[in-house]
Motif scaffolding. Structure first.
Motif, PDB file in Angstrom:
ATOM      1  N   ILE A 349       0.838  -1.202   0.000  1.00 22.57           N
ATOM      2  CA  ILE A 349       0.000   0.000   0.000  1.00 22.57           C
ATOM      3  C   ILE A 349       0.872   1.251   0.000  1.00 22.57           C
ATOM      4  CG2 ILE A 349      -1.864   1.242   1.160  1.00 22.57           C
ATOM      5  CD1 ILE A 349      -2.669  -1.520   0.113  1.00 22.57           C
ATOM      6  N   ARG A 350       1.905   1.245   0.808  1.00 24.61           N
ATOM      7  CA  ARG A 350       2.735   2.445   0.977  1.00 24.61           C
ATOM      8  C   ARG A 350       3.407   2.878  -0.319  1.00 24.61           C
ATOM      9  NH1 ARG A 350       6.323   0.587   4.508  1.00 24.61           N
ATOM     10  NH2 ARG A 350       7.805   0.016   2.878  1.00 24.61           N
ATOM     11  N   ASP A 351       3.990   1.945  -1.055  1.00 25.09           N
ATOM     12  CA  ASP A 351       4.765   2.334  -2.238  1.00 25.09           C
ATOM     13  C   ASP A 351       3.906   3.028  -3.291  1.00 25.09           C
ATOM     14  OD1 ASP A 351       6.909   1.300  -0.907  1.00 25.09           O
ATOM     15  OD2 ASP A 351       7.079  -0.517  -2.121  1.00 25.09           O
ATOM     16  N   PRO A 352       2.749   2.471  -3.673  1.00 22.95           N
ATOM     17  CA  PRO A 352       1.919   3.210  -4.639  1.00 22.95           C
ATOM     18  C   PRO A 352       1.352   4.503  -4.069  1.00 22.95           C
ATOM     19  CG  PRO A 352       0.824   1.180  -3.947  1.00 22.95           C
ATOM     20  CD  PRO A 352       2.216   1.117  -3.425  1.00 22.95           C
ATOM     21  N   PHE A 353       1.110   4.540  -2.747  1.00 20.51           N
ATOM     22  CA  PHE A 353       0.595   5.767  -2.134  1.00 20.51           C
ATOM     23  C   PHE A 353       1.624   6.884  -2.224  1.00 20.51           C
ATOM     24  CE2 PHE A 353       0.052   8.405   1.768  1.00 20.51           C
ATOM     25  CZ  PHE A 353      -1.177   8.952   1.468  1.00 20.51           C
ATOM     26  N   THR A 354       2.851   6.596  -1.828  1.00 17.99           N
ATOM     27  CA  THR A 354       3.878   7.644  -1.848  1.00 17.99           C
ATOM     28  C   THR A 354       4.175   8.095  -3.271  1.00 17.99           C
ATOM     29  OG1 THR A 354       5.620   5.958  -1.765  1.00 17.99           O
ATOM     30  CG2 THR A 354       4.901   6.900   0.319  1.00 17.99           C
TER      31      THR A 354
END
Length: 367
Positions: A349-354
């Motif tokens: 989740i974090r990588d595409p969000f950032t």
């Protein structure tokens, strides 16, 4: 009023000269912030996961606070000063509105001044979602306005603190069944029955009875979430296209609500009162107890894509702040599911969000 430059807590922004000092981003720019669960997270920890420090960190606090809680917030403020970030302080009069006393307000002014002098601007959000039915301060417009104005007077004595007026978005109003609904026949009920038909329904204005006045408000904002497509919430569903804009403008329709009378919040309060606009807290519902339905990534990505869409800034040029709700918590829904609203805990989740956060969303510098 005169536009001047201000650098406060590492945030360089355009500020309209007034007694109420909190920096406003330049045109086309929006602060990125996080409503962080301070019980389980830290300023440095979140910044490390995100890869940069948000412009604001949000904290919820019982008000009046005790010395232990004041000390914990002050420690966090020092972390914010070290990271050149700012604080959104949500004051929750959990006992009742009457607990907001002159003594508590004097202490608030003194404490905010001390925090501001450390280089940390503070946005104070008092008794948020007052139009809901789920908080002890809910649907009491006269008492709420009185206390909001008292808090505003105290906050405005600090050099770099401002007041945010922040109801819940109006779809579903008056949120029947909550423990703090206005009682029929009461003065509060008469005040929120804006069309004077003797009933509190979606045809009544969810915002106007709670407006404290231009002199007490510096920013206006909304709580706006994707909970799902049908009440009672529980199923994991992808947000409908255009849902975020529709909730702000009062045009959202779904299987659970066909409201047609919700005012356009942005038009009435941001444009109408010429104030900067905040999405005070937002996120997308993911029920961890369900294995069916849409995936966590599909749900959250669809929502953050609406938040980060350049069309949102064009549609709402006064949008100057947006805070993601970084909590995993038990929600008061059937079965009491644990809902994970977070975006920075797992790489999936974090990588595409950032990667999705656009440059126009302002971060604080990391040190």
């Amino acid at each position: 009023m005169v536009a001047v430059a201000l650098t406060a807590g590492g945030l360089t922004a355009r500020l309209i000269e007034s007694p109420h000092r909190f920096p406003v981003p330049h045109d086309g720019k929006t602060y990125f912030g996080v409503q962080m669960d301070s019980q389980f997270d830290t300023v440095a920890g979140y910044a490390s996961r995100l890869g940069s420090t948000p412009a604001l960190y949000g904290r919820y606090v019982d008000f009046p606070w005790d010395t232990t809680e004041e000390g914990a917030i002050s420690q966090e403020v020092q972390e914010l000063a070290d990271h050149h970030s700012s604080l959104m302080l949500t004051l929750e009069p959990r006992k009742d509105l009457a607990a907001v006393t002159p003594e508590a307000l004097t202490a608030l002014s003194r404490t905010l001044t001390a925090w501001n002098r450390k280089g940390v601007p503070v946005m104070v959000r008092f008794a948020h979602e007052m139009n809901g039915s789920w908080y002890p301060w809910s649907q009491q417009p006269a008492a709420y306005i009185e206390k909001f104005r008292q808090v505003a007077a105290a906050v405005h004595k600090a050099p770099s603190s401002a007041m945010l007026w922040s109801p819940n978005e109006g779809a579903g109003y008056p949120y029947e069944g909550g423990p703090y609904e206005a009682s029929p026949g009461s003065a509060d009920f008469q005040a929120v029955d804006t069309n004077h038909d003797g009933k509190l329904t979606s045809k009544d204005d969810p915002y106007a009875p709670y407006w404290p006045g231009d002199d007490a408000v510096d920013w206006v904002g909304l709580t706006v979430y994707h909970f799902g497509k049908a009440y009672p919430w529980g199923e994991n569903t992808v947000p409908e296209r255009g849902k975020l804009v529709a909730k702000i403008t009062g045009t959202f329709k779904s299987a659970y609500t066909n409201d047609t009378d919700v005012p356009d919040f942005y038009k009435e309060y941001a444009d109408g009162h010429k104030m900067p606009f905040a999405i005070s807290e937002t996120g997308s519902f993911y029920n961890t107890s369900r294995s069916d339905g849409a995936t966590e990534l599909a749900i959250k990505e669809a929502w953050w894509n609406q938040l980060f869409d350049p069309g949102l800034q064009r549609r709402f040029p006064r949008l100057k702040m947006a805070l993601w709700f970084e909590y995993s918590k038990t929600e008061n829904q059937p079965g009491n599911p644990v809902v994970d609203w977070r975006t920075t805990v797992t790489p999936q989740i974090r990588d595409p969000f950032t990667r999705a956060i656009p440059d126009r969303f302002i971060m604080a510098p990391v040190r």
